[in-house]
Each structure stands twice: as C-alpha cells, then as structure tokens.
Motif scaffolding. Sequence first.
Motif, PDB file in Angstrom:
ATOM      1  N   ASP A 161       0.854  -1.191   0.000  1.00 47.55           N
ATOM      2  CA  ASP A 161       0.000   0.000   0.000  1.00 47.55           C
ATOM      3  C   ASP A 161       0.888   1.240   0.000  1.00 47.55           C
ATOM      4  O   ASP A 161       1.564   1.542   0.987  1.00 47.55           O
ATOM      5  CB  ASP A 161      -0.891  -0.022   1.242  1.00 47.55           C
ATOM      6  CG  ASP A 161      -1.940   1.090   1.241  1.00 47.55           C
ATOM      7  OD1 ASP A 161      -1.706   2.136   0.592  1.00 47.55           O
ATOM      8  OD2 ASP A 161      -2.973   0.931   1.907  1.00 47.55           O
ATOM      9  N   SER A 163       0.137   4.304   0.167  1.00 40.18           N
ATOM     10  CA  SER A 163      -0.303   5.412   1.025  1.00 40.18           C
ATOM     11  C   SER A 163       0.193   5.266   2.460  1.00 40.18           C
ATOM     12  O   SER A 163       0.201   6.233   3.218  1.00 40.18           O
ATOM     13  CB  SER A 163      -1.831   5.511   1.011  1.00 40.18           C
ATOM     14  OG  SER A 163      -2.433   4.367   1.582  1.00 40.18           O
ATOM     15  N   THR A 189       0.718  -0.013  -4.632  1.00 42.61           N
ATOM     16  CA  THR A 189      -0.685   0.227  -4.979  1.00 42.61           C
ATOM     17  C   THR A 189      -1.224   1.496  -4.309  1.00 42.61           C
ATOM     18  O   THR A 189      -0.567   2.100  -3.468  1.00 42.61           O
ATOM     19  CB  THR A 189      -1.545  -0.970  -4.548  1.00 42.61           C
ATOM     20  OG1 THR A 189      -1.547  -1.051  -3.111  1.00 42.61           O
ATOM     21  CG2 THR A 189      -0.989  -2.272  -5.119  1.00 42.61           C
ATOM     22  N   LYS A 190      -2.434   1.873  -4.698  1.00 39.87           N
ATOM     23  CA  LYS A 190      -3.169   2.998  -4.089  1.00 39.87           C
ATOM     24  C   LYS A 190      -2.370   4.296  -4.114  1.00 39.87           C
ATOM     25  O   LYS A 190      -2.402   5.082  -3.168  1.00 39.87           O
ATOM     26  CB  LYS A 190      -3.573   2.656  -2.656  1.00 39.87           C
ATOM     27  CG  LYS A 190      -4.430   1.402  -2.537  1.00 39.87           C
ATOM     28  CD  LYS A 190      -4.803   1.116  -1.094  1.00 39.87           C
ATOM     29  CE  LYS A 190      -5.624  -0.164  -0.996  1.00 39.87           C
ATOM     30  NZ  LYS A 190      -5.977  -0.496   0.412  1.00 39.87           N
ATOM     31  N   ASP A 192      -2.959   6.868  -5.621  1.00 38.64           N
ATOM     32  CA  ASP A 192      -3.841   8.029  -5.684  1.00 38.64           C
ATOM     33  C   ASP A 192      -4.416   8.388  -4.314  1.00 38.64           C
ATOM     34  O   ASP A 192      -5.147   9.370  -4.190  1.00 38.64           O
ATOM     35  CB  ASP A 192      -4.998   7.757  -6.654  1.00 38.64           C
ATOM     36  CG  ASP A 192      -5.816   6.540  -6.245  1.00 38.64           C
ATOM     37  OD1 ASP A 192      -5.186   5.500  -5.939  1.00 38.64           O
ATOM     38  OD2 ASP A 192      -7.053   6.610  -6.220  1.00 38.64           O
ATOM     39  N   LYS A 193      -4.090   7.618  -3.287  1.00 39.85           N
ATOM     40  CA  LYS A 193      -4.703   7.792  -1.972  1.00 39.85           C
ATOM     41  C   LYS A 193      -3.890   8.665  -1.023  1.00 39.85           C
ATOM     42  O   LYS A 193      -4.243   8.802   0.150  1.00 39.85           O
ATOM     43  CB  LYS A 193      -4.925   6.420  -1.324  1.00 39.85           C
ATOM     44  CG  LYS A 193      -5.893   5.519  -2.077  1.00 39.85           C
ATOM     45  CD  LYS A 193      -7.271   6.133  -2.161  1.00 39.85           C
ATOM     46  CE  LYS A 193      -8.256   5.181  -2.840  1.00 39.85           C
ATOM     47  NZ  LYS A 193      -9.597   5.777  -2.958  1.00 39.85           N
ATOM     48  N   SER A 225      -2.454   2.500  -9.658  1.00 40.74           N
ATOM     49  CA  SER A 225      -3.740   2.831  -9.038  1.00 40.74           C
ATOM     50  C   SER A 225      -4.813   2.178  -9.887  1.00 40.74           C
ATOM     51  O   SER A 225      -4.969   2.512 -11.068  1.00 40.74           O
ATOM     52  CB  SER A 225      -3.970   4.344  -8.992  1.00 40.74           C
ATOM     53  OG  SER A 225      -5.336   4.635  -8.724  1.00 40.74           O
ATOM     54  N   SER A 226      -5.555   1.244  -9.291  1.00 36.71           N
ATOM     55  CA  SER A 226      -6.602   0.560 -10.051  1.00 36.71           C
ATOM     56  C   SER A 226      -7.783   1.478 -10.328  1.00 36.71           C
ATOM     57  O   SER A 226      -8.493   1.308 -11.321  1.00 36.71           O
ATOM     58  CB  SER A 226      -7.074  -0.681  -9.295  1.00 36.71           C
ATOM     59  OG  SER A 226      -7.575  -0.329  -8.016  1.00 36.71           O
ATOM     60  N   GLN A 228      -7.696   4.867 -10.883  1.00 39.20           N
ATOM     61  CA  GLN A 228      -7.389   5.852 -11.924  1.00 39.20           C
ATOM     62  C   GLN A 228      -6.593   5.257 -13.081  1.00 39.20           C
ATOM     63  O   GLN A 228      -6.186   5.961 -13.987  1.00 39.20           O
ATOM     64  CB  GLN A 228      -6.629   7.027 -11.308  1.00 39.20           C
ATOM     65  CG  GLN A 228      -7.442   7.786 -10.266  1.00 39.20           C
ATOM     66  CD  GLN A 228      -6.754   9.046  -9.805  1.00 39.20           C
ATOM     67  OE1 GLN A 228      -5.787   9.514 -10.408  1.00 39.20           O
ATOM     68  NE2 GLN A 228      -7.253   9.630  -8.725  1.00 39.20           N
TER      69      GLN A 228
END
Length: 254
Positions: A161, A163, A189-190, A192-193, A225-226, A228
């Motif tokens: 993660d 973020s 991952t993530k 965009d968070k 980012s899944s 976006q």
Amino acid sequence: MFTLRLCLRLQSGPQVCSVSQQRTHKLASVQTAAKLPTKKARSVLYPFTDLEAYLDRSVDRTQFQLFHPSVEDMIKAEKLFVSSPSHKIDYFTSAERMDHVPALQQPEGHTKKMNFFRVGRAFTVVDMPGYGHRAPKDFVDMVEPYLYTRRKLVRTFLLVDGSVGLQKADLIALEMCEEIRRPYVMVVTKIDKCGRGTLLTNFLNLQDVVKTHTTCCFPQPFLVSSLQYLGIYLLRCFITHLTGSIRLSNTSES
C-alpha cells in the motif's frame, strides 16, 4: 496488508467458465490514455514521472525506469488482456490447500484462498491471500509450499500500500520471498490515496529496502492505481514480457 500475486506459464487446456463482464473504465484502452494531454498521458502511462520532478538532481533515476517500453509495445500487450472468442480470460478454479491446486501443466482484496485466472493460452495469474492480520489461518501451509514447489512459476508480485508504506508484515513477507530465492517484483498500490510527498517518501524507503536487503527482487518497483488506471498498462506490459507472450521492440527508455 501485503498481498501476493503470481504470474505463471500455462499450456493449453479446456476453458472452464467466463469471468462476468464489468463496466469498462474510461481509460481502459492505452490508445485512449495516449490521447490525453501530454503531461496527463505520461502520468497515466509512466506514473514515476509525477514523482521525478520532486527528486534531487543528484538522484540516479535509472533504477526507477529499467523497464520503460514504448506506447506501441503497451498496445501490443493490452491485446492479451482483452477477452475474445479465441482468447478467453477465465476464472479457472480456487484452492484452499496444496492438494486442491490444479495441475496447470495439464489441459487486492482480502483473498482467503488461491484463485486461478487463465489469460488465454499465454499464462495464468494466481491471486493469493495477503499476509497480515486478515490472512487465513493456514496461510503458511497454503502459500509457502506453492511458492517453493511450482516449477512453472515465472514471477511473484508483492503488493504494498503506497499510502502507508512498508509495514512489519510487509517486511516478513519480503523476507519469505528472499528465503524462497525465486525472482519477485514489488508493486506499489493505491498511489492516488496520498499526496506526492508521502508517496515519494514511502516509495524511496521501499526502493532503499529493495536495494540494500534483497537479492531476488527486480530493482524497479511498479506504481499503480486501479481506480485511476495509473501504471496499469506498464505493469501489464511487464507481465507479458516476463512470460514471453509478446516480443517488445524496446524495454528501456531511450
């Protein structure tokens, strides 16, 4: 929580059932993404470019862009991830124990068992449980034997993660992969968070761990980012490259 995903070679075999069709993302096509304004297109296709501007000039960027295919190569790779009558992308089966695992040589969520997805006749993706407090009780008995014994295993993908950065459970999972001594890849991952500052800090920390504490990990972590669709095309292209499914014209930035 750390998630394991594996990419396997697969010989031809009977199709079992089709994955139900879901609503298509507006950026699901590489060609659509490539038509975005130049800066936006680059951030979608090559997410590291968004962080690059914040790096000191003294930082060597080579390690972050070892795999840098062209848009044309990404378009070729994308075709393998589009289902058609002659190229089905199917859910194959699930397994809770090693004796449930299918003989594949024969014709991010909170996963509790291993789920197998065929990508035509090219390869199989195995979605495995995450390592952490929500992991199934028999995680070790399920996952470790699989990683140790599958001869056709091409690559393991470890999901972190972005973020929150590396956690204790992540480091334990990473150590497990080092003990197995099979090649693996880190996927952040993530992305965009969180803000770019937080993401860059977590990303550089991860990169430092990869550089100083691993021997089997691919040096370049992949940012995705899944929601976006950031970095999805790049990761797909990398998977098809690893499995030998397509021949790329170039894999590095010119």
